[in-house]
Design a protein around this motif. Structure first.
Motif, mmCIF file in Angstrom:
data_model
loop_
_atom_site.group_PDB
_atom_site.id
_atom_site.type_symbol
_atom_site.label_atom_id
_atom_site.label_comp_id
_atom_site.label_asym_id
_atom_site.label_seq_id
_atom_site.Cartn_x
_atom_site.Cartn_y
_atom_site.Cartn_z
ATOM 1 N N HIS A 33 0.816 -1.216 0.000
ATOM 2 C CA HIS A 33 0.000 0.000 0.000
ATOM 3 C C HIS A 33 0.849 1.265 0.000
ATOM 4 O O HIS A 33 0.479 2.249 -0.644
ATOM 5 N N ALA A 34 1.966 1.263 0.732
ATOM 6 C CA ALA A 34 2.755 2.493 0.856
ATOM 7 C C ALA A 34 4.193 2.177 1.246
ATOM 8 O O ALA A 34 4.465 1.188 1.934
ATOM 9 N N ILE A 35 5.095 3.052 0.794
ATOM 10 C CA ILE A 35 6.510 3.015 1.177
ATOM 11 C C ILE A 35 6.878 4.429 1.597
ATOM 12 O O ILE A 35 6.656 5.388 0.847
ATOM 13 N N GLU A 36 7.454 4.554 2.790
ATOM 14 C CA GLU A 36 7.873 5.858 3.298
ATOM 15 C C GLU A 36 9.307 5.754 3.809
ATOM 16 O O GLU A 36 9.620 4.853 4.583
ATOM 17 N N LEU A 37 10.162 6.670 3.361
ATOM 18 C CA LEU A 37 11.552 6.725 3.816
ATOM 19 C C LEU A 37 11.895 8.155 4.191
ATOM 20 O O LEU A 37 11.447 9.104 3.533
ATOM 21 N N TYR A 38 12.681 8.289 5.240
ATOM 22 C CA TYR A 38 13.114 9.596 5.716
ATOM 23 C C TYR A 38 14.573 9.487 6.104
ATOM 24 O O TYR A 38 15.087 8.403 6.340
ATOM 25 N N GLN A 39 15.248 10.629 6.188
ATOM 26 C CA GLN A 39 16.609 10.649 6.709
ATOM 27 C C GLN A 39 16.739 11.835 7.643
ATOM 28 O O GLN A 39 15.992 12.810 7.518
ATOM 29 N N SER A 40 17.692 11.754 8.571
ATOM 30 C CA SER A 40 17.785 12.808 9.585
ATOM 31 C C SER A 40 19.174 13.413 9.726
ATOM 32 O O SER A 40 19.423 14.140 10.678
ATOM 33 N N THR A 41 20.067 13.153 8.774
ATOM 34 C CA THR A 41 21.431 13.684 8.920
ATOM 35 C C THR A 41 21.872 14.617 7.802
ATOM 36 O O THR A 41 22.788 15.399 7.991
ATOM 37 N N GLU A 42 21.248 14.551 6.650
ATOM 38 C CA GLU A 42 21.639 15.389 5.510
ATOM 39 C C GLU A 42 20.742 16.623 5.520
ATOM 40 O O GLU A 42 19.740 16.670 4.827
ATOM 41 N N VAL A 43 21.103 17.636 6.296
ATOM 42 C CA VAL A 43 20.183 18.745 6.520
ATOM 43 C C VAL A 43 20.597 20.062 5.862
ATOM 44 O O VAL A 43 19.835 21.012 5.870
ATOM 45 N N GLY A 44 21.754 20.137 5.263
ATOM 46 C CA GLY A 44 22.179 21.386 4.632
ATOM 47 C C GLY A 44 22.252 21.264 3.127
ATOM 48 O O GLY A 44 22.325 20.164 2.573
ATOM 49 N N ASP A 45 22.247 22.407 2.434
ATOM 50 C CA ASP A 45 22.322 22.412 0.972
ATOM 51 C C ASP A 45 23.517 21.620 0.458
ATOM 52 O O ASP A 45 23.412 20.875 -0.514
ATOM 53 N N ALA A 46 24.663 21.784 1.093
ATOM 54 C CA ALA A 46 25.883 21.121 0.628
ATOM 55 C C ALA A 46 25.828 19.615 0.833
ATOM 56 O O ALA A 46 26.601 18.882 0.219
ATOM 57 N N MET A 47 24.918 19.137 1.669
ATOM 58 C CA MET A 47 24.822 17.702 1.961
ATOM 59 C C MET A 47 23.763 17.006 1.118
ATOM 60 O O MET A 47 23.572 15.803 1.216
#
Length: 156
Positions: A33-47
């Protein structure tokens, strides 16, 4: 309707992984039904990175991946019984063998979430004893901490 979620939280990766690997029971089919992915370390433009995410189906002759966790699928309804399918998350050695078929390929810009909610006509069908993987097909530039949830219906 027997709905289950398979989730993982805050898992760091520096290599390609199978975010999710689900294997249908021998007498049941699965609908994604659904796939959800998140990340929590790449937070800046350069990353910022754009990563390839592939959805693949493999026959029962395939070999499960290793190196991750094997969470118990959680029923969405409290009084629902246990699932008949198995699940793995964040396998660092990907599933192999069988006859893999790539069902979809996505480009995920990690600055935002990866959210795919499928309409009834578009849901991936996993036949009895087949395996479906959602894999990171790009090696990250640096360590990224991922979290995710897959919602699966079991029929039969």
């Amino acid at each position: 309707m027997k709905l289950y979620t398979v989730s993982f939280t805050a898992q760091a990766a520096t290599v390609q992984v199978d975010f999710f690997e689900i294997t249908a029971a021998a007498t049941r089919i699965l609908l994604v039904h659904a796939i959800e992915l998140y990340q929590s370390t790449e937070v800046g433009d350069a990353m910022e990175e754009v990563l390839a995410v592939l959805v693949k189906r493999q026959t029962s002759a395939s070999t499960s991946g290793t190196g991750g966790a094997s969470p118990t699928p959680a029923p969405v309804e409290a009084n629902q019984g246990a699932s008949g399918f198995t699940a793995d998350t964040m396998n660092t050695t990907k599933a192999t063998g069988g006859t893999p078929v790539t069902l979809a390929g996505y480009a995920w810009n990690v600055r935002g979430p990866f959210e795919k909610i499928y309409t009834p006509e578009m849901r991936w069908v996993v036949s009895p004893s087949e395996r479906l993987t959602v894999e990171l097909a790009t090696t990250p530039v640096d360590s990224i901490t991922f979290s995710g949830t897959m919602t699966v219906e079991e029929v039969g």
